[in-house]
Scaffold this motif. Structure first.
Motif, PDB file in Angstrom:
ATOM      1  N   HIS A 285      48.006  40.967  36.020  1.00 14.57           N
ATOM      2  CA  HIS A 285      47.169  39.889  35.479  1.00 14.57           C
ATOM      3  C   HIS A 285      46.816  40.082  34.002  1.00 14.57           C
ATOM      4  O   HIS A 285      45.979  39.359  33.469  1.00 14.57           O
ATOM      5  N   PHE A 286      47.439  41.072  33.358  1.00 20.89           N
ATOM      6  CA  PHE A 286      47.032  41.392  31.987  1.00 20.89           C
ATOM      7  C   PHE A 286      47.132  40.179  31.055  1.00 20.89           C
ATOM      8  O   PHE A 286      46.173  39.848  30.359  1.00 20.89           O
ATOM      9  N   SER A 287      48.253  39.522  31.025  1.00 18.45           N
ATOM     10  CA  SER A 287      48.432  38.371  30.121  1.00 18.45           C
ATOM     11  C   SER A 287      47.465  37.246  30.454  1.00 18.45           C
ATOM     12  O   SER A 287      46.877  36.645  29.555  1.00 18.45           O
ATOM     13  N   ALA A 288      47.280  36.964  31.740  1.00 18.88           N
ATOM     14  CA  ALA A 288      46.344  35.915  32.146  1.00 18.88           C
ATOM     15  C   ALA A 288      44.918  36.291  31.769  1.00 18.88           C
ATOM     16  O   ALA A 288      44.137  35.432  31.340  1.00 18.88           O
ATOM     17  N   PHE A 289      44.570  37.573  31.906  1.00 16.21           N
ATOM     18  CA  PHE A 289      43.242  38.041  31.516  1.00 16.21           C
ATOM     19  C   PHE A 289      43.012  37.796  30.027  1.00 16.21           C
ATOM     20  O   PHE A 289      41.983  37.241  29.623  1.00 16.21           O
TER      21      PHE A 289
ATOM     22  N   HIS B 192      32.046  32.590  32.707  1.00 14.57           N
ATOM     23  CA  HIS B 192      33.179  33.285  32.101  1.00 14.57           C
ATOM     24  C   HIS B 192      33.519  34.543  32.900  1.00 14.57           C
ATOM     25  O   HIS B 192      34.691  34.812  33.205  1.00 14.57           O
ATOM     26  N   ARG B 193      32.501  35.315  33.242  1.00 14.19           N
ATOM     27  CA  ARG B 193      32.721  36.536  34.027  1.00 14.19           C
ATOM     28  C   ARG B 193      33.354  36.230  35.379  1.00 14.19           C
ATOM     29  O   ARG B 193      34.210  36.980  35.843  1.00 14.19           O
ATOM     30  N   SER B 194      32.930  35.143  36.002  1.00 12.11           N
ATOM     31  CA  SER B 194      33.492  34.816  37.323  1.00 12.11           C
ATOM     32  C   SER B 194      34.982  34.468  37.225  1.00 12.11           C
ATOM     33  O   SER B 194      35.735  34.712  38.166  1.00 12.11           O
ATOM     34  N   ARG B 195      35.410  33.920  36.085  1.00 16.46           N
ATOM     35  CA  ARG B 195      36.836  33.636  35.892  1.00 16.46           C
ATOM     36  C   ARG B 195      37.630  34.931  35.661  1.00 16.46           C
ATOM     37  O   ARG B 195      38.784  35.048  36.063  1.00 16.46           O
ATOM     38  N   LEU B 196      37.008  35.906  34.995  1.00 13.66           N
ATOM     39  CA  LEU B 196      37.701  37.157  34.674  1.00 13.66           C
ATOM     40  C   LEU B 196      37.733  38.154  35.827  1.00 13.66           C
ATOM     41  O   LEU B 196      38.707  38.899  35.983  1.00 13.66           O
ATOM     42  N   ARG B 197      36.660  38.188  36.607  1.00 14.50           N
ATOM     43  CA  ARG B 197      36.483  39.222  37.631  1.00 14.50           C
ATOM     44  C   ARG B 197      37.697  39.425  38.538  1.00 14.50           C
ATOM     45  O   ARG B 197      38.092  40.586  38.778  1.00 14.50           O
ATOM     46  N   PRO B 198      38.352  38.368  39.058  1.00 13.43           N
ATOM     47  CA  PRO B 198      39.491  38.600  39.957  1.00 13.43           C
ATOM     48  C   PRO B 198      40.685  39.281  39.281  1.00 13.43           C
ATOM     49  O   PRO B 198      41.549  39.823  39.966  1.00 13.43           O
ATOM     50  N   MET B 199      40.727  39.265  37.965  1.00 11.46           N
ATOM     51  CA  MET B 199      41.855  39.847  37.244  1.00 11.46           C
ATOM     52  C   MET B 199      41.619  41.297  36.822  1.00 11.46           C
ATOM     53  O   MET B 199      42.487  41.914  36.232  1.00 11.46           O
TER      54      MET B 199
ATOM     55  N   THR C  78      32.599  46.809  25.500  1.00 12.25           N
ATOM     56  CA  THR C  78      33.097  46.733  26.871  1.00 12.25           C
ATOM     57  C   THR C  78      34.581  47.065  26.864  1.00 12.25           C
ATOM     58  O   THR C  78      35.350  46.487  26.101  1.00 12.25           O
ATOM     59  N   ILE C  79      34.958  48.006  27.714  1.00 17.33           N
ATOM     60  CA  ILE C  79      36.355  48.382  27.871  1.00 17.33           C
ATOM     61  C   ILE C  79      36.828  47.803  29.201  1.00 17.33           C
ATOM     62  O   ILE C  79      36.292  48.131  30.261  1.00 17.33           O
ATOM     63  N   PHE C  80      37.817  46.921  29.119  1.00 16.32           N
ATOM     64  CA  PHE C  80      38.365  46.251  30.294  1.00 16.32           C
ATOM     65  C   PHE C  80      39.681  46.903  30.698  1.00 16.32           C
ATOM     66  O   PHE C  80      40.515  47.195  29.840  1.00 16.32           O
ATOM     67  N   THR C  81      39.863  47.083  32.000  1.00 20.62           N
ATOM     68  CA  THR C  81      41.146  47.492  32.549  1.00 20.62           C
ATOM     69  C   THR C  81      41.586  46.394  33.506  1.00 20.62           C
ATOM     70  O   THR C  81      41.173  46.371  34.673  1.00 20.62           O
ATOM     71  N   PRO C  82      42.394  45.454  33.012  1.00 20.15           N
ATOM     72  CA  PRO C  82      42.885  44.395  33.897  1.00 20.15           C
ATOM     73  C   PRO C  82      43.915  44.938  34.891  1.00 20.15           C
ATOM     74  O   PRO C  82      44.568  45.951  34.633  1.00 20.15           O
ATOM     75  N   LYS C  83      44.044  44.238  36.003  1.00 20.75           N
ATOM     76  CA  LYS C  83      45.122  44.554  36.933  1.00 20.75           C
ATOM     77  C   LYS C  83      46.430  44.308  36.180  1.00 20.75           C
ATOM     78  O   LYS C  83      46.554  43.300  35.472  1.00 20.75           O
TER      79      LYS C  83
END
Length: 107
Positions: A21-25, A80-87, A13-18
């Motif tokens: 929010h990168f550090s929080a992600f 876990h996904r629900s915590r990450l999704r907004p970021m 999985t390749i994530f692109t955080p906002k």
């Protein structure tokens, strides 16, 4: 738990955080990964963060697609996904078969 050598299926999985929010992600992901690793379907995982601070990659090892499906449907992963999704700006996953390994050479 089985070893990563038993894994026949790799989910990358390749994530692109906002950007804001990168550090929080990363922190949130690192908090959740140990618990997800305790689920019996997960054989191993590695989490990488790009040096430029723009993307992160999760490499997850599973025995087969049945185990991956069970993992993906678990309440723990859904929470876990629900915590990450907004970021996140984006996340893309793909399934891969391991076809080659080069073991570390002695120093």
């Amino acid at each position: 738990m089985q070893s990563a050598n038993d894994a026949n299926l790799i989910n990358i999985t390749i994530f692109t955080p906002k950007p804001e929010h990168f550090s929080a992600f990363v922190d949130t992901h690192l908090e959740g990964l140990p618990g997800l690793g305790q689920l019996s379907q997960s054989l191993a995982a590695q989490f990488y963060v790009a040096k430029d601070g723009r993307r992160a990659i999760l490499v997850s090892h599973f025995r087969d697609e049945t185990h991956l499906g069970e993992f993906q449907q678990s309440e723990a992963l859904q929470a876990h996904r629900s915590r990450l999704r907004p970021m996140l700006e984006d996340a893309e996953s793909g399934l891969y078969d391991l076809v080659y390994v080069r073991e570390p050479q002695p120093a």
